[in-house]
Write a protein that holds these residues in place. Structure first.
Motif, PDB file in Angstrom:
ATOM      1  N   ARG A 137      27.361  19.948  29.043  1.00  0.00           N
ATOM      2  CA  ARG A 137      28.482  20.569  29.745  1.00  0.00           C
ATOM      3  C   ARG A 137      28.399  20.258  31.241  1.00  0.00           C
ATOM      4  NH1 ARG A 137      27.258  25.480  28.827  1.00  0.00           N
ATOM      5  NH2 ARG A 137      28.065  25.454  26.688  1.00  0.00           N
ATOM      6  N   ALA A 138      27.179  20.285  31.782  1.00  0.00           N
ATOM      7  CA  ALA A 138      26.984  19.968  33.201  1.00  0.00           C
ATOM      8  C   ALA A 138      27.361  18.516  33.493  1.00  0.00           C
ATOM      9  CB  ALA A 138      25.528  20.211  33.589  1.00  0.00           C
ATOM     10  N   GLY A 139      27.155  17.627  32.511  1.00  0.00           N
ATOM     11  CA  GLY A 139      27.548  16.235  32.692  1.00  0.00           C
ATOM     12  C   GLY A 139      29.057  16.080  32.804  1.00  0.00           C
ATOM     13  N   PHE A 140      29.776  16.793  31.945  1.00  0.00           N
ATOM     14  CA  PHE A 140      31.244  16.769  32.042  1.00  0.00           C
ATOM     15  C   PHE A 140      31.694  17.351  33.387  1.00  0.00           C
ATOM     16  CE2 PHE A 140      31.058  16.584  27.315  1.00  0.00           C
ATOM     17  CZ  PHE A 140      31.850  15.461  27.135  1.00  0.00           C
ATOM     18  N   LEU A 141      31.061  18.443  33.800  1.00  0.00           N
ATOM     19  CA  LEU A 141      31.416  19.074  35.070  1.00  0.00           C
ATOM     20  C   LEU A 141      31.142  18.130  36.233  1.00  0.00           C
ATOM     21  CD1 LEU A 141      32.360  21.575  36.616  1.00  0.00           C
ATOM     22  CD2 LEU A 141      29.990  22.404  36.586  1.00  0.00           C
ATOM     23  N   ARG A 142      30.078  17.388  36.169  1.00  0.00           N
ATOM     24  CA  ARG A 142      29.734  16.425  37.208  1.00  0.00           C
ATOM     25  C   ARG A 142      30.855  15.405  37.374  1.00  0.00           C
ATOM     26  NH1 ARG A 142      27.365  11.304  37.367  1.00  0.00           N
ATOM     27  NH2 ARG A 142      25.949  10.940  39.121  1.00  0.00           N
ATOM     28  N   CYS A 143      31.376  14.914  36.264  1.00  0.00           N
ATOM     29  CA  CYS A 143      32.452  13.914  36.322  1.00  0.00           C
ATOM     30  C   CYS A 143      33.738  14.515  36.884  1.00  0.00           C
ATOM     31  CB  CYS A 143      32.708  13.347  34.924  1.00  0.00           C
ATOM     32  SG  CYS A 143      31.368  12.323  34.277  1.00  0.00           S
ATOM     33  N   VAL A 144      34.078  15.717  36.433  1.00  0.00           N
ATOM     34  CA  VAL A 144      35.310  16.356  36.899  1.00  0.00           C
ATOM     35  C   VAL A 144      35.207  16.671  38.392  1.00  0.00           C
ATOM     36  CG1 VAL A 144      36.817  18.354  36.647  1.00  0.00           C
ATOM     37  CG2 VAL A 144      35.825  17.281  34.613  1.00  0.00           C
ATOM     38  N   ASN A 145      34.075  17.203  38.808  1.00  0.00           N
ATOM     39  CA  ASN A 145      33.874  17.509  40.227  1.00  0.00           C
ATOM     40  C   ASN A 145      33.995  16.259  41.085  1.00  0.00           C
ATOM     41  OD1 ASN A 145      33.481  20.244  40.918  1.00  0.00           O
ATOM     42  ND2 ASN A 145      31.488  20.267  39.927  1.00  0.00           N
ATOM     43  N   SER A 146      33.376  15.177  40.602  1.00  0.00           N
ATOM     44  CA  SER A 146      33.404  13.922  41.355  1.00  0.00           C
ATOM     45  C   SER A 146      34.831  13.430  41.540  1.00  0.00           C
ATOM     46  CB  SER A 146      32.570  12.866  40.619  1.00  0.00           C
ATOM     47  OG  SER A 146      32.635  11.618  41.273  1.00  0.00           O
ATOM     48  N   ARG A 164      34.852  22.398  30.628  1.00  0.00           N
ATOM     49  CA  ARG A 164      34.604  23.146  29.395  1.00  0.00           C
ATOM     50  C   ARG A 164      35.544  22.686  28.283  1.00  0.00           C
ATOM     51  NH1 ARG A 164      31.426  27.464  28.566  1.00  0.00           N
ATOM     52  NH2 ARG A 164      31.108  27.719  30.804  1.00  0.00           N
ATOM     53  N   PHE A 165      36.760  22.280  28.663  1.00  0.00           N
ATOM     54  CA  PHE A 165      37.694  21.756  27.663  1.00  0.00           C
ATOM     55  C   PHE A 165      37.111  20.518  26.987  1.00  0.00           C
ATOM     56  CE2 PHE A 165      40.782  18.349  26.879  1.00  0.00           C
ATOM     57  CZ  PHE A 165      41.489  18.894  25.817  1.00  0.00           C
ATOM     58  N   PHE A 166      36.630  19.561  27.793  1.00  0.00           N
ATOM     59  CA  PHE A 166      36.086  18.339  27.210  1.00  0.00           C
ATOM     60  C   PHE A 166      34.815  18.614  26.405  1.00  0.00           C
ATOM     61  CE2 PHE A 166      38.581  16.206  30.659  1.00  0.00           C
ATOM     62  CZ  PHE A 166      39.404  15.475  29.808  1.00  0.00           C
ATOM     63  N   HIS A 167      33.975  19.505  26.907  1.00  0.00           N
ATOM     64  CA  HIS A 167      32.756  19.822  26.164  1.00  0.00           C
ATOM     65  C   HIS A 167      33.090  20.527  24.852  1.00  0.00           C
ATOM     66  CE1 HIS A 167      28.961  22.194  25.364  1.00  0.00           C
ATOM     67  NE2 HIS A 167      28.567  20.948  25.353  1.00  0.00           N
ATOM     68  N   THR A 192      44.222  11.579  22.528  1.00  0.00           N
ATOM     69  CA  THR A 192      45.092  12.715  22.838  1.00  0.00           C
ATOM     70  C   THR A 192      44.431  13.646  23.850  1.00  0.00           C
ATOM     71  OG1 THR A 192      46.140  12.620  20.664  1.00  0.00           O
ATOM     72  CG2 THR A 192      46.298  14.697  21.860  1.00  0.00           C
ATOM     73  N   ALA A 193      43.136  13.891  23.682  1.00  0.00           N
ATOM     74  CA  ALA A 193      42.416  14.780  24.599  1.00  0.00           C
ATOM     75  C   ALA A 193      42.436  14.239  26.024  1.00  0.00           C
ATOM     76  CB  ALA A 193      40.974  14.968  24.130  1.00  0.00           C
ATOM     77  N   MET A 194      42.355  12.926  26.183  1.00  0.00           N
ATOM     78  CA  MET A 194      42.325  12.341  27.518  1.00  0.00           C
ATOM     79  C   MET A 194      43.655  12.492  28.247  1.00  0.00           C
ATOM     80  SD  MET A 194      39.238  11.585  27.863  1.00  0.00           S
ATOM     81  CE  MET A 194      39.492  11.020  29.550  1.00  0.00           C
ATOM     82  N   LYS A 195      44.713  12.820  27.525  1.00  0.00           N
ATOM     83  CA  LYS A 195      45.996  13.070  28.180  1.00  0.00           C
ATOM     84  C   LYS A 195      45.927  14.318  29.068  1.00  0.00           C
ATOM     85  CE  LYS A 195      48.783  10.751  24.651  1.00  0.00           C
ATOM     86  NZ  LYS A 195      49.831  10.883  23.599  1.00  0.00           N
ATOM     87  N   THR A 196      44.999  15.209  28.774  1.00  0.00           N
ATOM     88  CA  THR A 196      44.788  16.379  29.625  1.00  0.00           C
ATOM     89  C   THR A 196      44.314  15.938  31.010  1.00  0.00           C
ATOM     90  OG1 THR A 196      44.206  17.721  27.701  1.00  0.00           O
ATOM     91  CG2 THR A 196      43.531  18.565  29.843  1.00  0.00           C
TER      92      THR A 196
END
Length: 206
Positions: A137-146, A164-167, A192-196
């Motif tokens: 989850r922290a990895g996904f957050l790292r990407c979104v934050n960046s 959290r959505f992607f995780h 489809t998820a990446m459209k978010t």
């Protein structure tokens, strides 16, 4: 007089891989010591099992470590600075979808499926898996934050919610895979998820 052959040595690494398959398929609590002893090597004895691993719990910890350094590497791209944030997330999800539907091992993800609910005596097992999920989850957050920091995503993007959505989506792939979804079907779901993400980028442009 014929000489007796040299007795087979116990392959500890192979035993861990065999245990990983059992835990992955049946979950932690449903994988009994009897099942482990029957499948690890050539019918390992109880004394040999405890001498090699200490306990079922200790063996499971080694299994989790083995899983994360093999199959769990599908998420390593989340920490790859050579990838754009969107690319890293999509790659993690697509690799996860492919891995979880591969026919060479149990379907789904061991970290997601091994234990969701368990007896109080095994609460520490749940915590081990929760810690691994928290890292992803922290990895996904790292990407979104960046992406937000460099202006790729809108300034009002809720980074915690998007991560959290992607995780959660990735965790959900496990149930879908275990229920029989194909890699092609899950790959389409990733698209489809990446459209978010793309919607948040459009908001940033607007």
């Amino acid at each position: 007089m014929a000489q007796m052959g040299r007795p087979r040595t116990f392959d500890r690494d192979e035993a861990i891989r065999q245990a990983m398959t059992l835990f992955w398929q049946h979950g932690y609590e449903s994988t009994s010591l009897a099942m482990l002893k029957a499948n690890l090597g050539n019918g390992i004895t109880a004394p040999s099992f405890y001498a090699a691993f200490g306990s079922k719990e200790a063996l499971f910890e080694e299994v989790v470590e083995c899983y994360m350094t093999t199959y769990g590497q599908v998420n390593d791209c989340l920490w790859d600075d050579t990838l754009e944030p969107r690319q890293a997330i999509e790659l993690a999800l697509r690799r996860s979808a492919k891995m979880q539907t591969d026919q060479g091992h149990p379907s789904g993800c061991l970290i997601a499926l091994s234990v969701n609910t368990c007896s109080p005596a095994n609460a520490h097992i749940r915590e081990i898996l929760a810690a691994q999920r928290a890292r992803t989850r922290a990895g996904f957050l790292r990407c979104v934050n960046s992406a937000k920091e460099v202006g790729i995503l809108a300034s009002d993007t809720d980074v915690q919610a998007l991560a959290r959505f992607f995780h959660s989506f990735e965790i959900g792939l496990s149930t879908e895979a275990r229920d029989g979804a194909t890699g092609k079907e899950l790959d389409a779901a990733v698209l489809t998820a990446m459209k978010t993400w793309d919607a948040a980028v459009l908001n940033a442009v607007d």
